[in-house]
Design an enzyme around this catalytic site. Structure first.
Site, short mmCIF file in Angstrom:
data_model
loop_
_atom_site.label_atom_id
_atom_site.label_comp_id
_atom_site.label_asym_id
_atom_site.label_seq_id
_atom_site.Cartn_x
_atom_site.Cartn_y
_atom_site.Cartn_z
N ASP A 1 0.89 -1.01 0.05
CA ASP A 1 -0.12 0.03 -0.01
C ASP A 1 0.98 1.36 -0.12
O ASP A 1 1.83 1.34 0.79
CB ASP A 1 -1.11 0.18 1.30
CG ASP A 1 -2.08 -0.90 1.32
OD1 ASP A 1 -2.00 -1.71 0.15
OD2 ASP A 1 -2.99 -0.77 2.03
N ARG B 1 -7.71 -5.50 -6.69
CA ARG B 1 -6.77 -4.38 -6.67
C ARG B 1 -5.31 -4.81 -7.04
O ARG B 1 -4.45 -5.09 -6.27
CB ARG B 1 -6.64 -4.16 -4.89
CG ARG B 1 -8.00 -3.57 -4.47
CD ARG B 1 -7.71 -2.86 -3.11
NE ARG B 1 -8.88 -2.31 -2.57
CZ ARG B 1 -9.23 -1.72 -1.53
NH1 ARG B 1 -8.31 -1.46 -0.80
NH2 ARG B 1 -10.30 -1.21 -1.15
#
Length: 403
Positions: free
Chosen positions: A229, A281
């Site tokens: 992330d 994702r």
């Protein structure tokens, strides 16, 4: 993802200044990247290697049988937006010898935590194969390389890597998996500072308000939140040659739709293999500019690439193999509050190989030519993706032979 902690005020001011100074004009970015390409090319002409695989990162260093002696050459082999990350290239080597004694506040010499918090540049290597289970998140300091080559190194079953408000970090050659939420504890971030950390979500690699980061040749799977992330104004990032498996929300790039500071974010995602057991994702993007080039997508259950808040996504030379599920053939997914607003977002597919019914829904007028140049990485034919990504993940490197 990392919540704010008592490191806050001074570090946030530092990050704000860094973000405000970031270049956002695409033409200026282009000229800067052209200069970087020229400098990198000149470096590579000074005796660097070519294995002829077509993967420019691997061709730069992997066929050197003396890779152990020449470890730091890796720092000159990055591509894409994170290509200027030097990590610990200009520092000494540090050998991790202790995999067991993780003290988050007073780390012992010989441990990985002791190495990564030092103020000086360090190139961190491992004496032997190790399983490192961290009691709390591992908070990196600037100008560090963690280099797992030559050992089978796992960071697993505890806290994992946090790159927060720092710059110039290289993470290479690790197995990162089964990361757990940690926090509500004191954790040291430098020899002179430790502070209270609230809950960390359990990302494999969390990049928070940081720049010039390169995550290369790691194997990542099965973490509590994301595998990689990058949020809160992070930029100049390359995620390359990694092998992602067995996970739901793989990569998040951008904090929230309302956090407009992420407009400066520029990320290259190249030569990765998105493998078995993945759901979505790969990545999920907000606000910034994202170059997705020559990756191999062999598994997804919902979608491969998603986004919101008007990100620019440039997909070039990837191989997308759709799942059997007839309702998951679309590569892309857009999340937006106003119906039809996504049609102005610049998402393009160029030279991608779409298999088993896969389809990519483009939008906008296409990425501007200046942004395409600013990607600083030319896509190769999608027919070469299998060979370009064949070495994705942590490598087995032995002394005296090529990795």
């Amino acid at each position: 993802m990392i919540k704010t902690s008592t490191m806050a005020d001074g570090l946030e001011d530092k990050a704000k200044r860094m973000n405000e100074e970031a270049v956002q004009d695409p033409e200026v970015v282009t000229s800067m990247v052209d200069m970087v390409i020229k400098n990198s090319t000149e470096r590579r002409n000074l005796g660097f290697f070519s294995c002829g695989t077509g993967n420019p990162i691997d061709d730069c260093w992997r066929c050197d049988p003396n890779w152990r002696r020449n470890r730091k050459r890796l720092a000159n082999c990055a591509i894409g937006f994170g290509r200027n990350s030097v990590g610990g290239r200009d520092g000494k080597y540090y050998v991790v010898t202790d995999s067991k004694d993780d003290d988050p506040v007073n780390p012992k010499p010989g441990t990985l935590r002791y190495a990564v918090i030092q103020e000086r540049p360090l190139w961190i290597v491992f004496k032997r194969d190790m399983m490192i289970t961290l009691k709390q998140e591992l908070i990196m300091n600037s100008f560090k390389t963690i280099d797992g080559r030559g050992a089978n190194v796992h960071i697993a079953y505890g806290g994992c890597i946090t790159i927060q408000y720092v710059t110039n970090v290289i993470i290479h050659g690790l197995n990162i998996h089964d990361c757990k939420p940690t926090g509500n504890a004191m954790v040291r971030s430098s020899p002179s500072h430790y502070g209270w950390r609230t809950i960390a979500d359990g990302d494999g690699v969390s990049i928070f308000g940081s720049s010039h980061i390169w995550v290369d040749h790691n194997s990542l799977s099965n973490c509590a939140d994301g595998l990689v992330d990058a949020i809160m104004g992070s930029t100049a990032i390359t995620i390359s040659n990694n092998y992602f498996t067995h996970h739901n929300e793989v990569i998040l790039l951008g904090h929230s739709d309302s956090y407009t500071r992420d407009k400066i974010m520029q990320v290259t995602i190249a030569y990765n293999h998105f493998g078995e057991g993945l759901i979505q994702r790969m990545p999920r993007c907000r606000h910034g500019y994202f170059h997705v080039v020559n990756n191999d997508y062999t598994h997804w259950e919902m979608y491969a690439i998603g986004g919101s808040a008007d990100p620019t996504i440039n997909s070039q030379g990837n191989r997308y193999l759709a799942p059997v599920n007839p309702f998951a053939k679309e590569v892309t997914k857009r999340v937006e509050p106003q119906e039809g607003g996504w049609k102005k977002w610049n998402w393009r597919s160029e030279g991608d190989l779409l298999l088993n019914g896969a389809f990519f829904t483009p939008s906008g007028v296409g990425a501007a030519a200046s942004y395409a140049r600013a990607s600083s990485l030319g896509a190769k034919s999608s027919s070469l993706v299998a060979s370009l990504t064949s070495g994705a993940g942590a490598l087995t490197c032995r002394t005296g032979s090529q990795c």
